[in-house]
Design a protein around this motif. Sequence first.
Motif, mmCIF file in Angstrom:
data_model
loop_
_atom_site.group_PDB
_atom_site.id
_atom_site.type_symbol
_atom_site.label_atom_id
_atom_site.label_comp_id
_atom_site.label_asym_id
_atom_site.label_seq_id
_atom_site.Cartn_x
_atom_site.Cartn_y
_atom_site.Cartn_z
ATOM 1 N N THR A 42 34.993 33.470 35.271
ATOM 2 C CA THR A 42 35.665 32.645 36.502
ATOM 3 C C THR A 42 36.193 33.821 37.290
ATOM 4 O OG1 THR A 42 36.253 30.816 35.384
ATOM 5 C CG2 THR A 42 37.227 31.226 37.398
ATOM 6 N N ILE A 43 35.694 34.124 38.657
ATOM 7 C CA ILE A 43 36.089 35.138 39.372
ATOM 8 C C ILE A 43 36.665 34.452 40.530
ATOM 9 C CG2 ILE A 43 35.565 37.169 41.065
ATOM 10 C CD1 ILE A 43 33.039 37.477 39.221
ATOM 11 N N GLY A 44 37.875 34.804 40.983
ATOM 12 C CA GLY A 44 38.661 34.441 41.930
ATOM 13 C C GLY A 44 39.512 35.364 42.677
ATOM 14 N N MET A 45 40.428 34.921 43.713
ATOM 15 C CA MET A 45 41.022 36.066 44.279
ATOM 16 C C MET A 45 42.550 35.416 44.553
ATOM 17 S SD MET A 45 38.383 37.192 47.420
ATOM 18 C CE MET A 45 39.163 38.697 47.951
ATOM 19 N N THR A 46 43.492 36.105 44.782
ATOM 20 C CA THR A 46 44.780 35.748 44.948
ATOM 21 C C THR A 46 44.935 35.508 46.647
ATOM 22 O OG1 THR A 46 45.741 37.892 45.095
ATOM 23 C CG2 THR A 46 46.038 36.721 43.127
ATOM 24 N N GLY A 47 45.796 35.138 47.111
ATOM 25 C CA GLY A 47 46.250 34.963 48.561
ATOM 26 C C GLY A 47 46.483 36.401 48.971
ATOM 27 N N VAL A 48 46.980 37.253 48.250
ATOM 28 C CA VAL A 48 47.061 38.719 48.928
ATOM 29 C C VAL A 48 45.826 39.228 48.879
ATOM 30 C CG1 VAL A 48 48.171 40.787 48.187
ATOM 31 C CG2 VAL A 48 49.689 38.642 48.112
ATOM 32 N N GLN A 49 44.980 39.157 48.053
ATOM 33 C CA GLN A 49 43.626 39.789 48.055
ATOM 34 C C GLN A 49 42.692 39.192 49.060
ATOM 35 O OE1 GLN A 49 42.791 38.784 43.990
ATOM 36 N NE2 GLN A 49 43.035 40.859 43.247
#
Length: 89
Positions: A42-49
């Motif tokens: 699973t690949i995702g991003m944080t809000g900061v990213q």
Amino acid sequence: MDDTLPPFFTLTQVAEKYDFGYRSLRAGCRKRQIEHVQFGRTIGMTGVQVQKLLADHTVRTVREDSLAAMRANRDRRLEREQRKALRSS
């Protein structure tokens, strides 16, 4: 759940929300050109990213670029004039 943790978004969510191509996001992550988080497959991003991604791909206006270039030219001209004045002293 800890409210201090940043939200986590899947690449699909980021692509849909910001009208990015999912494949482009995935390829950028795979090539390590886009900052991301990976848990197993699973690949995702944080809000900061996500904010950093948007900032990194924000196109500056011509006016800002022109002003920066004008200032750089002015600074170089002033430095040349100062060096010339020091040599003639």
